[in-house]
Design a protein around this motif. Sequence first.
Motif: not given
Length: 325
Positions: A165-173, A241-244, A275-283, A290-296
Amino acid sequence: MTTSGAGPQTIRDIGEFGLISQVTRRLELPPAVSVGPGDDGAVFLVNGSSVTSVDMLVENVHFRRSWSSAADVGHKSVAVNVADLEAMGASPVAMVIGFGAPPDLPVSWVKEFMTGVREEADLAGVALVGGDMTGARDITVCVTVIGETGGRTPVLRSGAEPGQVVAVKGRLGWAAAGLAALGRGFRSPRAAVDSQRTPKVPYGAGKEAALAGATAMIDVSDGLLADLGHIADASEVGIALDSERFDVADPVRAVATAINKDPLGFVLTGGEDHALAATFAPDDVPDDWQVVGRVVDPDPDEGPCVLVDGRHWEGDPGWTHFSAL
C-alpha cells in the motif's frame, strides 16, 4: 548598527570573515561533533552508514524577499534538506551551508536568516558544523546535510512491490495553495501562506517508517504524483491512488474556492510541503500514516505509472525545474 554613512550595515561593510564571525558566534555543537566551524573541515561521528543530500534555494525561484522574511528562508533552507534524509529513513546529524549574496545585503538580513536556520535545526535535530560564503547577484543558499542510519538499511525508492500500500504523512497541498494565494497578492489563509514560506516537515517520521518496514519512500518536494512517479519508475511498478482517501484541509479548500480551482489538484500536484510518501506491506503501516493507494503491476503497454481513480491525471503532475523558468 549602521555605518558612518546613511543606511544599515551591509555585508560589504564588514566583509566575509566579519560576517562569518557574527553568524557562528556562540554556536552550540552536540557531542558527536568534535570540530565545527573555524577549521578547513568539520569532524563528527555517525552511527552506522552516513547518508548525505544537498539542495539549493535561489532567490526569486524558491523564495522572494517580498513574500518571506529572512527567518522564513532560514527555516526553509534547513527543512527542505533534512526532509531528504527523512525520506531515506535516516536521522540527521550535521549540515554545512554555502551562502551567496549581493554585497549590499544588510547584515541584519543574514543574522535573521541564521536565526531561522538555528531554530529549524533545533526542530530537526541537526547541527550546523560549517560552510562557505561568497558574493552573488541573488541570494543563494546551498545546504548539504549528513545523516546516519543507526545500523538500519536505508529506505530507497526502488523497493515497492505489487500488493503493498501507499501511505503519506504530513501536509499535502498547503504550500501550493499558499503560493497561489501569494501570487495573487493575498496574504491569507495565513496557514497556507505560512506553509509555503516555511514547510512543516514531519521530523522523525522517516525513521518511524523505516522501523515499521517501509519498502520505498520519498519526500514530496515537487508534487505527490511526480514524486510517486519516481518510486514507480525505480521500482518498476504501477501506483493506483484513490482520491476518496485524501483529506483536503480547510486552508487548501479556501484558496481553491477563491480562485475557482479543484482543491484536489493542490493535494496531488503541489510541491514544497515535504510530506513523506512510502510503501508498506498492508499490516506494517504506522498508525498515524494515511493510506491513499496501492502498488500494482505495471501496465503492460505503458510500463510504470501513477493513476488516480484508474486514470491519468490531466495536466502536469508537479513542478519541473528549468521548464518553469
